[in-house]
Design an enzyme around this catalytic site. Structure first.
Site, PDB file in Angstrom:
ATOM      1  N   GLU A 170      -4.746   7.549  -3.302  1.00 47.58           N
ATOM      2  CA  GLU A 170      -5.193   6.296  -2.703  1.00 47.58           C
ATOM      3  C   GLU A 170      -5.393   5.221  -3.775  1.00 47.58           C
ATOM      4  O   GLU A 170      -5.206   4.037  -3.513  1.00 47.58           O
ATOM      5  CB  GLU A 170      -6.482   6.551  -1.910  1.00 47.58           C
ATOM      6  CG  GLU A 170      -6.869   5.453  -0.931  1.00 47.58           C
ATOM      7  CD  GLU A 170      -5.885   5.249   0.226  1.00 47.58           C
ATOM      8  OE1 GLU A 170      -4.928   6.045   0.377  1.00 47.58           O
ATOM      9  OE2 GLU A 170      -6.066   4.277   0.971  1.00 47.58           O
ATOM     10  N   HIS A 195       0.837  -1.199   0.000  1.00 48.47           N
ATOM     11  CA  HIS A 195       0.000   0.000   0.000  1.00 48.47           C
ATOM     12  C   HIS A 195       0.877   1.255   0.000  1.00 48.47           C
ATOM     13  O   HIS A 195       0.718   2.141  -0.844  1.00 48.47           O
ATOM     14  CB  HIS A 195      -0.922  -0.025   1.232  1.00 48.47           C
ATOM     15  CG  HIS A 195      -1.859   1.133   1.325  1.00 48.47           C
ATOM     16  ND1 HIS A 195      -3.186   1.039   0.965  1.00 48.47           N
ATOM     17  CD2 HIS A 195      -1.672   2.411   1.738  1.00 48.47           C
ATOM     18  CE1 HIS A 195      -3.765   2.229   1.137  1.00 48.47           C
ATOM     19  NE2 HIS A 195      -2.865   3.080   1.623  1.00 48.47           N
ATOM     20  N   GLU A 196       1.813   1.296   0.933  1.00 51.31           N
ATOM     21  CA  GLU A 196       2.643   2.502   1.045  1.00 51.31           C
ATOM     22  C   GLU A 196       3.600   2.625  -0.133  1.00 51.31           C
ATOM     23  O   GLU A 196       3.889   3.734  -0.580  1.00 51.31           O
ATOM     24  CB  GLU A 196       3.393   2.525   2.381  1.00 51.31           C
ATOM     25  CG  GLU A 196       2.494   2.439   3.639  1.00 51.31           C
ATOM     26  CD  GLU A 196       1.370   3.482   3.699  1.00 51.31           C
ATOM     27  OE1 GLU A 196       1.545   4.590   3.138  1.00 51.31           O
ATOM     28  OE2 GLU A 196       0.313   3.183   4.291  1.00 51.31           O
ATOM     29  N   HIS A 242       1.739   4.446  -2.796  1.00 48.22           N
ATOM     30  CA  HIS A 242       1.774   5.905  -2.567  1.00 48.22           C
ATOM     31  C   HIS A 242       3.146   6.465  -2.939  1.00 48.22           C
ATOM     32  O   HIS A 242       3.267   7.527  -3.545  1.00 48.22           O
ATOM     33  CB  HIS A 242       1.535   6.201  -1.076  1.00 48.22           C
ATOM     34  CG  HIS A 242       0.091   6.150  -0.648  1.00 48.22           C
ATOM     35  ND1 HIS A 242      -0.901   6.874  -1.269  1.00 48.22           N
ATOM     36  CD2 HIS A 242      -0.524   5.486   0.374  1.00 48.22           C
ATOM     37  CE1 HIS A 242      -2.066   6.647  -0.649  1.00 48.22           C
ATOM     38  NE2 HIS A 242      -1.864   5.817   0.343  1.00 48.22           N
TER      39      HIS A 242
HETATM   40 ZN    ZN Z   1      -3.322   5.134   1.755  1.00 50.92          ZN
END
Ligand code: ZN
Length: 493
Positions: free
Chosen positions: A292, A261-262, A265
């Protein structure tokens, strides 16, 4: 380029550099800072944020901007004129807020955060209620100062901070069919079965996560991966993007989900043209929702796929050895895709997650309008948990006190989570069609084709377009819930 534009970009770069120092201090606070430094850190953060705001709202910025806006050469250049429109928008929003209101919001929310932490611990909504009342009132003042768009509502003015160009009415139109279609899907797929638990030493997990992050394309010469209680990403500036994750001995797949997830980003941050455009709209992300989408795409569309685990399990065996010997691709794939309705948003699975978000949007929108008295938030919350997820909320700690956002003064933030899922699914349909053999690439642990597509089509543009404009130009359709619904339906079929 005209001298006024040079000077303007210099001032914007200085404002962004000051903001970056604040972000660095905030990163340190979450990862390294000793406990007794908290009070002084708050002083440091307040000072740099005031200096950055003063630099950005200085009358000289307004003069230079006006000069650039009458420069025919700049206006004829579509990239520079988009950049100027973005600067104008940001400058207007920043100068419309009276400094007294800005400091009142920041003072109230830092006190409210303390009250909220206590109230959540004791599941005591009444002690937090006056603070939430005050924060809603302040947000109303803020929205009125910022200005409500023609035909819009107060909520739109706040949403604009997180999702430029989006409105509450548009969100409602996209969320309503999503909510309707999710209900039967969840009823069919829900299980109470617990995933099989494996125990992998944290040191080995750390090595595995670093390896996957690197393989996916996170540039360690231009970033770091550390540990924090709540994982996050901070793009500090050119050549410096920080991400965090968290490890639990029995949370092998959870840690990897957080890391992916990170990393999603971070790839966006590392792909923005910050060297040339620091502090300018063209060097910034288009919206939190689009940000996101980049994290969800790696966490979900990639990280919950059989193809990805076909590669990743082999790597895990190599790095973690005996600890993961018993795992199979089928088992992991089943476990990371389980649908299990729960009370807590941040623990929710990919499918039920959006219901948590959509009812928070409804509640905060009604609070802001004054249709829902703050005292009735717990009962409204509990009613929606029952209606949407079929669960009874035993106490407010696991109900309306669970999230930090309102206590931090943020209204209009929640929808960006579901926007991220929607954009991710829609972009995924397009990019898999364009890349062709993406599944085979993932099975081999080849991520460069996917990263290159995202870089070229999304990251490189910064905030030149709104998220929905970009979505429309890439996918040929405006934002629409169908891609997410069919992605989830296919998965659970
Ligand atoms: Zn996030």
């Amino acid at each position: 380029l005209p001298a006024a534009y040079d000077e303007l970009r210099g001032l914007l770069r200085e404002a962004a550099t000051l903001r970056s120092l604040g972000t660095l201090a905030a990163w340190d606070q979450e990862t390294m800072m000793p406990p007794r430094a908290g009070a002084f850190r708050a002083e440091e953060l307040a000072l740099v944020s005031r200096l950055a705001h003063e630099r950005f709202t200085h009358p000289r910025v307004g003069e230079l901007l006006a000069a650039c806006e009458s420069d025919a050469g700049l206006l004829a250049d579509s990239a520079e004129s988009a950049n100027l429109r973005g600067i104008r928008r940001d400058y207007e929003r920043a100068t419309r807020l009276p400094p007294g209101l800005v400091s009142e919001i920041s003072r109230t929310s830092s006190l409210a955060l303390e009250v909220w932490r206590q109230a959540r611990g004791m599941s005591d909504f009444p002690s937090f209620r006056p603070w939430l009342d005050r924060l809603v009132a302040l947000n109303r003042d803020k929205a009125s100062c910022l200005g409500v768009p023609e035909g819009g509502e107060l909520y739109d003015a706040l949403l604009e901070d997180f999702e430029p160009g989006m409105t509450a009415a548009r969100l409602e139109a996209v969320f309503a069919p999503l909510r309707r279609e999710l209900a039967p899907l969840i009823a069919k797929a829900a299980t109470s079965r617990e995933p099989e638990s494996v125990s992998v030493p944290v040191e080995l997990q750390r090595e595995f996560n670093l390896h996957v992050a690197k393989q996916v394309g996170f540039e360690f010469e231009a970033g770091r991966l550390d540990v924090s209680t709540h994982p996050f990403t901070e793009g500090l500036g050119p050549g410096d993007t920080r991400i965090t994750t968290r490890y639990r001995e029995d949370g092998f797949t959870d840690a990897l989900s957080s890391t992916l997830h990170e990393v999603g980003h971070a790839l966006y941050e590392q792909g923005l043209p910050k060297q040339e455009r620091l502090g300018q709209p063209l060097g910034e992300p288009a919206s939190l929702g689009l940000h996101e989408s980049q994290s969800r795409l790696w966490e979900n569309q990639v990280g919950r796929s059989r193809a990805f685990w076909t590669w990743a399990l082999g790597e895990a065996r190599r790095v973690c050895g005996e600890a993961v010997r018993s795992l199979t691709v089928e088992q992991i794939h089943r476990d990371v895709n389980v649908v299990r309705p729960g009370l807590i948003r941040i623990e929710a699975d990919e499918t039920t997650y959006n219901l948590h978000v959509m009812f928070r949007f409804d509640i905060e929108r009604r609070m802001l309008r004054g249709d829902l008295p703050v005292a009735e938030v717990p009962s409204a919350w509990n009613a929606r948990m029952a209606a949407d997820l079929g669960l009874a909320v035993p106490d407010d700690r696991r109900g309306c006190l669970q999230d930090i956002h309102w206590a931090a003064g943020a209204i209009g933030y929640f929808p960006t989570y579901t926007l991220g899922n929607l954009y991710a699914a829609q972009l995924w349909e397009t990019l898999t069609a364009e890349i062709g053999d993406l599944e085979a690439q993932l099975e081999r642990g080849e991520f460069s084709g996917l990263v290159a597509w995202l870089r070229r089509n999304i990251h490189a543009h910064g905030r030149r377009h709104t998220a929905e404009e970009l979505c429309r130009s890439l996918t040929g359709r405006p934002l629409d819930p169908q891609a997410l619904i069919s992605y989830l339906s296919r998965k659970h079929a």
